[in-house]
Design a protein around this motif. Structure first.
Motif, PDB file in Angstrom:
ATOM      1  N   GLU A   1      -0.682  -0.445  12.941  1.00 63.79           N
ATOM      2  CA  GLU A   1       0.175   0.172  11.934  1.00 63.79           C
ATOM      3  C   GLU A   1      -0.504   0.123  10.585  1.00 63.79           C
ATOM      4  OE1 GLU A   1       4.211  -0.902  11.615  1.00 63.79           O
ATOM      5  OE2 GLU A   1       4.606  -0.678  13.743  1.00 63.79           O
ATOM      6  N   SER A   2      -0.325   1.196   9.811  1.00 60.16           N
ATOM      7  CA  SER A   2      -0.844   1.266   8.456  1.00 60.16           C
ATOM      8  C   SER A   2       0.193   1.974   7.597  1.00 60.16           C
ATOM      9  CB  SER A   2      -2.169   2.023   8.434  1.00 60.16           C
ATOM     10  OG  SER A   2      -2.590   2.216   7.098  1.00 60.16           O
ATOM     11  N   ILE A   3       0.633   1.308   6.548  1.00 61.72           N
ATOM     12  CA  ILE A   3       1.583   1.900   5.610  1.00 61.72           C
ATOM     13  C   ILE A   3       0.925   1.878   4.235  1.00 61.72           C
ATOM     14  CG2 ILE A   3       3.864   1.734   4.549  1.00 61.72           C
ATOM     15  CD1 ILE A   3       4.770   0.271   7.100  1.00 61.72           C
ATOM     16  N   GLN A   4       0.700   3.057   3.678  1.00 62.61           N
ATOM     17  CA  GLN A   4       0.045   3.193   2.382  1.00 62.61           C
ATOM     18  C   GLN A   4       1.052   3.691   1.356  1.00 62.61           C
ATOM     19  OE1 GLN A   4      -3.337   2.551   1.955  1.00 62.61           O
ATOM     20  NE2 GLN A   4      -3.343   1.890   4.084  1.00 62.61           N
ATOM     21  N   ARG A   5       1.365   2.893   0.358  1.00 62.61           N
ATOM     22  CA  ARG A   5       2.253   3.303  -0.729  1.00 62.61           C
ATOM     23  C   ARG A   5       1.378   3.828  -1.858  1.00 62.61           C
ATOM     24  NH1 ARG A   5       7.320   4.994  -1.883  1.00 62.61           N
ATOM     25  NH2 ARG A   5       7.760   4.551  -4.040  1.00 62.61           N
ATOM     26  N   MET A   6       1.555   5.113  -2.208  1.00 68.44           N
ATOM     27  CA  MET A   6       0.746   5.756  -3.234  1.00 68.44           C
ATOM     28  C   MET A   6       1.273   5.368  -4.619  1.00 68.44           C
ATOM     29  SD  MET A   6      -1.182   7.440  -1.227  1.00 68.44           S
ATOM     30  CE  MET A   6      -1.252   8.309   0.321  1.00 68.44           C
ATOM     31  N   ILE A   7       0.460   4.657  -5.391  1.00 70.13           N
ATOM     32  CA  ILE A   7       0.838   4.168  -6.707  1.00 70.13           C
ATOM     33  C   ILE A   7       0.028   4.925  -7.756  1.00 70.13           C
ATOM     34  CG2 ILE A   7       0.963   2.127  -8.186  1.00 70.13           C
ATOM     35  CD1 ILE A   7       2.711   1.891  -5.692  1.00 70.13           C
ATOM     36  N   THR A   8       0.724   5.516  -8.745  1.00 65.99           N
ATOM     37  CA  THR A   8       0.011   6.265  -9.783  1.00 65.99           C
ATOM     38  C   THR A   8      -0.062   5.506 -11.106  1.00 65.99           C
ATOM     39  OG1 THR A   8       2.048   7.414 -10.389  1.00 65.99           O
ATOM     40  CG2 THR A   8       0.590   8.508  -8.807  1.00 65.99           C
ATOM     41  N   ASN A   9       0.716   4.449 -11.247  1.00 60.61           N
ATOM     42  CA  ASN A   9       0.639   3.632 -12.465  1.00 60.61           C
ATOM     43  C   ASN A   9       0.774   2.166 -12.085  1.00 60.61           C
ATOM     44  OD1 ASN A   9       3.405   3.022 -12.151  1.00 60.61           O
ATOM     45  ND2 ASN A   9       3.988   4.840 -13.271  1.00 60.61           N
ATOM     46  N   GLY A  10       0.584   1.297 -13.022  1.00 59.29           N
ATOM     47  CA  GLY A  10       0.586  -0.131 -12.729  1.00 59.29           C
ATOM     48  C   GLY A  10       1.956  -0.771 -12.677  1.00 59.29           C
ATOM     49  N   THR A  11       3.031  -0.012 -12.940  1.00 59.40           N
ATOM     50  CA  THR A  11       4.362  -0.622 -12.987  1.00 59.40           C
ATOM     51  C   THR A  11       5.053  -0.630 -11.635  1.00 59.40           C
ATOM     52  OG1 THR A  11       5.387   1.482 -13.600  1.00 59.40           O
ATOM     53  CG2 THR A  11       4.665   0.060 -15.397  1.00 59.40           C
ATOM     54  N   GLU A  12       4.607   0.181 -10.693  1.00 54.41           N
ATOM     55  CA  GLU A  12       5.211   0.233  -9.360  1.00 54.41           C
ATOM     56  C   GLU A  12       4.598  -0.847  -8.483  1.00 54.41           C
ATOM     57  OE1 GLU A  12       5.331   4.250  -7.632  1.00 54.41           O
ATOM     58  OE2 GLU A  12       4.444   4.891  -9.519  1.00 54.41           O
ATOM     59  N   SER A  13       5.302  -1.216  -7.430  1.00 54.39           N
ATOM     60  CA  SER A  13       4.738  -2.145  -6.460  1.00 54.39           C
ATOM     61  C   SER A  13       5.169  -1.723  -5.060  1.00 54.39           C
ATOM     62  CB  SER A  13       5.167  -3.581  -6.743  1.00 54.39           C
ATOM     63  OG  SER A  13       6.553  -3.696  -6.628  1.00 54.39           O
ATOM     64  N   ALA A  14       4.350  -2.051  -4.085  1.00 58.54           N
ATOM     65  CA  ALA A  14       4.618  -1.692  -2.693  1.00 58.54           C
ATOM     66  C   ALA A  14       5.460  -2.775  -2.030  1.00 58.54           C
ATOM     67  CB  ALA A  14       3.306  -1.517  -1.942  1.00 58.54           C
ATOM     68  N   ALA A  15       6.137  -2.389  -0.968  1.00 57.35           N
ATOM     69  CA  ALA A  15       6.899  -3.337  -0.159  1.00 57.35           C
ATOM     70  C   ALA A  15       5.923  -4.332   0.481  1.00 57.35           C
ATOM     71  CB  ALA A  15       7.681  -2.594   0.909  1.00 57.35           C
ATOM     72  N   PRO A  16       6.409  -5.502   0.890  1.00 54.76           N
ATOM     73  CA  PRO A  16       5.515  -6.513   1.469  1.00 54.76           C
ATOM     74  C   PRO A  16       4.729  -6.032   2.698  1.00 54.76           C
ATOM     75  CG  PRO A  16       7.669  -7.455   1.021  1.00 54.76           C
ATOM     76  CD  PRO A  16       7.778  -5.986   0.782  1.00 54.76           C
ATOM     77  N   ASN A  17       5.283  -5.084   3.470  1.00 54.53           N
ATOM     78  CA  ASN A  17       4.586  -4.613   4.673  1.00 54.53           C
ATOM     79  C   ASN A  17       3.686  -3.412   4.408  1.00 54.53           C
ATOM     80  OD1 ASN A  17       6.679  -2.804   4.184  1.00 54.53           O
ATOM     81  ND2 ASN A  17       7.028  -2.404   6.344  1.00 54.53           N
ATOM     82  N   ALA A  18       3.553  -2.989   3.140  1.00 57.29           N
ATOM     83  CA  ALA A  18       2.754  -1.814   2.802  1.00 57.29           C
ATOM     84  C   ALA A  18       1.560  -2.209   1.937  1.00 57.29           C
ATOM     85  CB  ALA A  18       3.607  -0.792   2.067  1.00 57.29           C
ATOM     86  N   THR A  19       0.542  -1.363   1.974  1.00 57.88           N
ATOM     87  CA  THR A  19      -0.637  -1.547   1.138  1.00 57.88           C
ATOM     88  C   THR A  19      -0.527  -0.652  -0.080  1.00 57.88           C
ATOM     89  OG1 THR A  19      -1.997  -1.986   3.086  1.00 57.88           O
ATOM     90  CG2 THR A  19      -3.151  -1.339   1.085  1.00 57.88           C
TER      91      THR A  19
END
Length: 77
Positions: free
Chosen positions: A35-53
């Protein structure tokens, strides 16, 4: 010899811009699961869920499924 193939790809995009928010790949091939979960972040204020990269991308970036959706539907307007 027969092998089970049960792959699933999910793409989550912003409805207005079709920019990718998250891309998920769930593979089940020959009894091996990956499994691979990629959370696309465009700025430094967002964060991904613990199971996502967290993947830092340029605004407007599209994942493979999001790009196909954009090419199919984004140009109809």
């Amino acid at each position: 010899m027969m092998f089970e193939l049960d792959d699933q790809f999910d793409s989550y995009s912003d409805a207005a811009t079709l920019s990718s928010l998250q891309y998920e790949m769930h593979l089940n091939e020959r009894g091996e699961k990956q499994e691979s979960i990629q959370r696309m972040i465009t700025n430094g204020t967002e964060s991904a869920a613990p199971n996502a990269t967290q993947t830092h991308v340029v605004p407007g970036t599209r994942d493979p499924l999001g790009l196909m959706q954009y090419l199919a539907y984004g140009r109809l307007e």
